[in-house]
Design a protein around this motif. Structure first.
Motif, PDB file in Angstrom:
ATOM      1  N   SER A 123       0.559  -1.143  -0.068  1.00  0.00           N
ATOM      2  CA  SER A 123       0.161   0.184   0.002  1.00  0.00           C
ATOM      3  C   SER A 123       0.876   1.149   0.030  1.00  0.00           C
ATOM      4  CB  SER A 123      -1.019  -0.009   1.018  1.00  0.00           C
ATOM      5  OG  SER A 123      -0.152  -0.245   2.487  1.00  0.00           O
ATOM      6  N   ALA A 124       0.393   2.448  -0.042  1.00  0.00           N
ATOM      7  CA  ALA A 124       0.916   3.443   0.010  1.00  0.00           C
ATOM      8  C   ALA A 124       1.882   3.695   1.023  1.00  0.00           C
ATOM      9  CB  ALA A 124       0.254   4.835  -0.312  1.00  0.00           C
ATOM     10  N   PRO A 125       3.063   4.330   0.946  1.00  0.00           N
ATOM     11  CA  PRO A 125       3.832   4.590   1.894  1.00  0.00           C
ATOM     12  C   PRO A 125       3.670   5.348   3.277  1.00  0.00           C
ATOM     13  CG  PRO A 125       5.201   4.859  -0.047  1.00  0.00           C
ATOM     14  CD  PRO A 125       3.710   4.860  -0.470  1.00  0.00           C
ATOM     15  N   ALA A 126       2.579   6.371   2.908  1.00  0.00           N
ATOM     16  CA  ALA A 126       2.172   7.208   4.194  1.00  0.00           C
ATOM     17  C   ALA A 126       1.301   6.104   4.865  1.00  0.00           C
ATOM     18  CB  ALA A 126       1.317   8.306   3.649  1.00  0.00           C
ATOM     19  N   LEU A 127       0.884   5.238   4.472  1.00  0.00           N
ATOM     20  CA  LEU A 127       0.004   4.338   5.276  1.00  0.00           C
ATOM     21  C   LEU A 127       0.894   3.188   6.198  1.00  0.00           C
ATOM     22  CD1 LEU A 127      -2.843   3.592   2.894  1.00  0.00           C
ATOM     23  CD2 LEU A 127      -2.559   5.312   4.620  1.00  0.00           C
ATOM     24  N   ALA A 128       2.026   3.123   5.849  1.00  0.00           N
ATOM     25  CA  ALA A 128       3.127   2.150   6.570  1.00  0.00           C
ATOM     26  C   ALA A 128       3.903   2.691   7.797  1.00  0.00           C
ATOM     27  CB  ALA A 128       4.230   1.676   5.431  1.00  0.00           C
ATOM     28  N   PRO A 129       4.017   1.877   8.727  1.00  0.00           N
ATOM     29  CA  PRO A 129       3.568   0.434   8.875  1.00  0.00           C
ATOM     30  C   PRO A 129       2.026   0.438   9.367  1.00  0.00           C
ATOM     31  CG  PRO A 129       5.023   1.072  10.843  1.00  0.00           C
ATOM     32  CD  PRO A 129       4.933   2.396  10.062  1.00  0.00           C
ATOM     33  N   SER A 130       1.636  -0.691   8.690  1.00  0.00           N
ATOM     34  CA  SER A 130       0.384  -0.858   9.252  1.00  0.00           C
ATOM     35  C   SER A 130       0.213  -1.372  10.644  1.00  0.00           C
ATOM     36  CB  SER A 130      -0.494  -2.001   8.443  1.00  0.00           C
ATOM     37  OG  SER A 130       0.015  -3.133   8.553  1.00  0.00           O
ATOM     38  N   GLN A 131      -1.045  -1.330  11.308  1.00  0.00           N
ATOM     39  CA  GLN A 131      -1.098  -2.062  12.769  1.00  0.00           C
ATOM     40  C   GLN A 131      -0.856  -3.328  12.840  1.00  0.00           C
ATOM     41  OE1 GLN A 131      -1.503  -0.077  15.774  1.00  0.00           O
ATOM     42  NE2 GLN A 131      -1.091  -1.981  16.448  1.00  0.00           N
ATOM     43  N   ARG A 132      -1.461  -3.951  11.652  1.00  0.00           N
ATOM     44  CA  ARG A 132      -1.128  -5.477  11.547  1.00  0.00           C
ATOM     45  C   ARG A 132       0.283  -5.828  11.417  1.00  0.00           C
ATOM     46  NH1 ARG A 132      -4.592  -9.680  10.198  1.00  0.00           N
ATOM     47  NH2 ARG A 132      -6.210  -8.545   9.584  1.00  0.00           N
ATOM     48  N   VAL A 133       1.132  -4.881  10.916  1.00  0.00           N
ATOM     49  CA  VAL A 133       2.445  -5.270  10.528  1.00  0.00           C
ATOM     50  C   VAL A 133       3.203  -5.022  11.797  1.00  0.00           C
ATOM     51  CG1 VAL A 133       4.764  -4.226   9.679  1.00  0.00           C
ATOM     52  CG2 VAL A 133       2.679  -5.067   8.038  1.00  0.00           C
ATOM     53  N   ARG A 143      -4.749   3.785  -4.404  1.00  0.00           N
ATOM     54  CA  ARG A 143      -4.886   4.992  -4.662  1.00  0.00           C
ATOM     55  C   ARG A 143      -4.183   6.085  -4.316  1.00  0.00           C
ATOM     56  NH1 ARG A 143     -10.457   3.453  -5.837  1.00  0.00           N
ATOM     57  NH2 ARG A 143     -10.807   4.001  -3.746  1.00  0.00           N
ATOM     58  N   LYS A 144      -3.565   5.960  -2.879  1.00  0.00           N
ATOM     59  CA  LYS A 144      -2.938   7.042  -2.130  1.00  0.00           C
ATOM     60  C   LYS A 144      -1.396   6.961  -2.858  1.00  0.00           C
ATOM     61  CE  LYS A 144      -3.590   8.034   1.939  1.00  0.00           C
ATOM     62  NZ  LYS A 144      -4.214   9.354   1.875  1.00  0.00           N
ATOM     63  N   TRP A 145      -0.974   6.093  -3.611  1.00  0.00           N
ATOM     64  CA  TRP A 145       0.259   6.095  -4.159  1.00  0.00           C
ATOM     65  C   TRP A 145       0.308   7.596  -5.022  1.00  0.00           C
ATOM     66  CZ3 TRP A 145       4.854   4.134  -3.945  1.00  0.00           C
ATOM     67  CH2 TRP A 145       5.102   2.857  -3.227  1.00  0.00           C
ATOM     68  N   HIS A 146      -0.809   7.819  -5.536  1.00  0.00           N
ATOM     69  CA  HIS A 146      -1.139   9.273  -6.350  1.00  0.00           C
ATOM     70  C   HIS A 146      -0.033  10.401  -5.406  1.00  0.00           C
ATOM     71  CE1 HIS A 146      -3.961   6.881  -8.708  1.00  0.00           C
ATOM     72  NE2 HIS A 146      -3.887   7.829  -9.400  1.00  0.00           N
ATOM     73  N   ASP A 147      -0.348  10.394  -4.238  1.00  0.00           N
ATOM     74  CA  ASP A 147       0.408  11.415  -3.563  1.00  0.00           C
ATOM     75  C   ASP A 147       1.923  11.257  -3.644  1.00  0.00           C
ATOM     76  OD1 ASP A 147      -2.298  11.908  -2.818  1.00  0.00           O
ATOM     77  OD2 ASP A 147      -1.937  10.922  -0.548  1.00  0.00           O
ATOM     78  N   GLU A 148       2.429  10.122  -4.144  1.00  0.00           N
ATOM     79  CA  GLU A 148       3.631  10.109  -3.992  1.00  0.00           C
ATOM     80  C   GLU A 148       4.348  10.451  -5.462  1.00  0.00           C
ATOM     81  OE1 GLU A 148       5.176   9.974  -1.499  1.00  0.00           O
ATOM     82  OE2 GLU A 148       3.376   9.374  -0.059  1.00  0.00           O
TER      83      GLU A 148
END
Length: 263
Positions: A128-138, A216-221
């Motif tokens: 997923s988009a980097p701004a969402l990393a790391p996820s809570q699951r990770v 879709r949030k990859w668009h921000d990068e």
């Protein structure tokens, strides 16, 4: 001091002007597995597996943070791509590909290669988009140990049943996978200028970890909208189906760039 060549294992054409595809593996993945794609790329590109400290032939070196991994990889790529006069041959394009954790590392590496004029494309897969990393699951998974970790890893289509049933093999493999998840959990996203390079994002339609909004949030990068490809399969779609889901995209980019250069 680590030599740039220590970072890479290569396969494919040795012609000086052949495009290079630098590949970054998923958590616990063997970078050398990418070299099996040589038959799909033929002589049109040279595969370069990026080998981080603490793994494989570099096992004696301290494991880096994700940011340190990207810094080291970028420096090694810059050194590798310079000619004897210190210039970058413009007839030798460079591509980055990374899957899952490797996609995040490839993204951070691309950020550090903004001054490399031959960098043409960034391909990121299963992330997923980097701004969402790391996820809570990770983050939760990175805090686990042993069999609990191995069982929860199934969400990411992790270890095959034959490994889960073999305690000695499990004990051998788990430390590296856990270390990589902890690298991912320690990632700190920092906003920066969008990438100027073309970006292609690939995801498996059956990957439980991804959904369209995350992609879709990859668009921000990206300065220009990234190309988004959904392919058949799960998180490891290229292993379950065929590497052509990736290699065809790579070949399309290589051939398009070559056509532009000829014109």
């Amino acid at each position: 001091m680590t030599a740039p060549a220590d970072w890479f294992i290569t396969a494919g054409s040795t012609a000086p002007d052949v495009p290079r595809v630098y590949c970054f593996a998923h958590a616990g993945g063997d970078p050398r597995s990418f070299l099996a794609w040589r038959s799909e790329l033929g002589d049109e590109a040279r595969l370069v597996a990026v080998c981080p400290p603490g793994r494989g032939h570099r096992a004696a070196e301290p494991r880096p943070t994700l940011e340190e991994f990207a810094e080291g990889a970028a420096a090694a790529i810059l050194a590798e791509e310079r000619d004897a006069e210190g210039a970058f041959p413009l007839d030798r394009p460079v591509y980055l590909f990374g899957h899952s954790l490797g996609g995040l590392v490839a993204f951070e590496t691309a950020r550090r290669l903004r001054d490399l004029p031959t960098l043409r494309h960034l391909f990121v897969s299963g992330i997923s988009a980097p701004a969402l990393a790391p996820s809570q699951r990770v983050r939760d998974l990175a805090a686990m140990e042993g069999r609990e970790f191995a069982e929860q890893l199934s969400f990411f289509e992790g270890l095959p049943p034959e490994v889960m049933a073999h305690e000695e093999l499990l004990d051998l493999l788990l430390p590296g996978v856990i270390a990589d998840f902890r690298m991912a959990a320690g990632y700190h996203y920092r906003p920066a200028d969008p990438l100027e390079v073309s970006v292609c994002v690939v995801g498996g339609r059956d990957d439980a970890y991804l959904h369209p909004e995350k992609m879709r949030k990859w668009h921000d990068e990206c300065r220009t909208p990234p190309a988004l490809h959904w392919v058949d399969g799960g998180h490891f779609y290229f292993r379950d189906q065929s590497p052509r889901a990736v290699t065809d995209l790579l070949l399309d980019a290589v051939r398009a760039d070559r056509h532009i250069e000829v014109i």
